[in-house]
Design an enzyme around this catalytic site. Sequence first.
Site, PDB file in Angstrom:
ATOM      1  N   HIS A   1       0.847  -1.170   0.031  1.00 20.99           N
ATOM      2  CA  HIS A   1       0.034   0.052   0.130  1.00 20.99           C
ATOM      3  C   HIS A   1       0.889   1.213  -0.064  1.00 20.99           C
ATOM      4  CE1 HIS A   1      -3.083   2.907   1.207  1.00 20.99           C
ATOM      5  NE2 HIS A   1      -2.552   3.444   2.067  1.00 20.99           N
TER       6      HIS A   1
ATOM      7  N   CYS B   1      -4.407   1.968  -4.744  1.00 21.47           N
ATOM      8  CA  CYS B   1      -3.505   3.224  -4.089  1.00 21.47           C
ATOM      9  C   CYS B   1      -1.999   3.151  -4.813  1.00 21.47           C
ATOM     10  CB  CYS B   1      -3.184   2.637  -2.629  1.00 21.47           C
ATOM     11  SG  CYS B   1      -2.353   1.127  -2.375  1.00 21.47           S
TER      12      CYS B   1
END
Length: 164
Positions: A38, A108
Site C-alpha cells: 500500500h 492506491c
Amino acid sequence: MEQTGSYPVKVYIYDLSRGMARQLSPLMLGKQVDGIWHTAIVVHGKEYFFVGEGINNCSPGGTPLGEPDSVVDLGSTEVPEEIFMDYLTSLAESTYRGDKYNLFEHNCNTFSNEVAQFLTGKKIPSYITDLPSEVLSTPFGQALRPLLDSIVINPGGNNITGQR
C-alpha cells in the site's frame, strides 16, 4: 499572489501482509513476493492515498497501518498546496472516485504513481506497480482473482471530498 517554493515529496510504503507475503509467496505463488504494498504520497504536511471510498488523507503515518515500512524520497515539487488540492479534487470527481477502485488495476499504487509523476515527474518503484501482474501471472493468482477482485483496502483517513 501565490507563495512560491519547493515542497518535499515522499512515497510512504506499507506491507499490508506484515511480512507474511515474503514467507508464504514461494509456496503459494511459486515465486518470491516481498510484500503486499500500500502506498501513499506525502506532500504539504499530509499523507494522500486512494481507497475504496476515494482519495483520503491524514497526518503522515496517521492511518491504522502506523508508520510506513519504508519511505522513498522523490525530491521536491514546485506545485503549491492550493493547486495540488484542485488537482486532487478533479481526480476524486473522475478517475479516482471510490467506485473506480480495483485491487489489481486501479488502486492506491496506481494513484501514488500518477500523483508522483504530476508532482515530480518521477514514478514510484516498479516492484510496487509490477506486483499485480506478477501475482496474476501465477496459477494461484488466477484462481484467487475472483475473491481478490472483491477486496477493497481502506486504512482510514479523511475523504478529501467529504464523502464516505
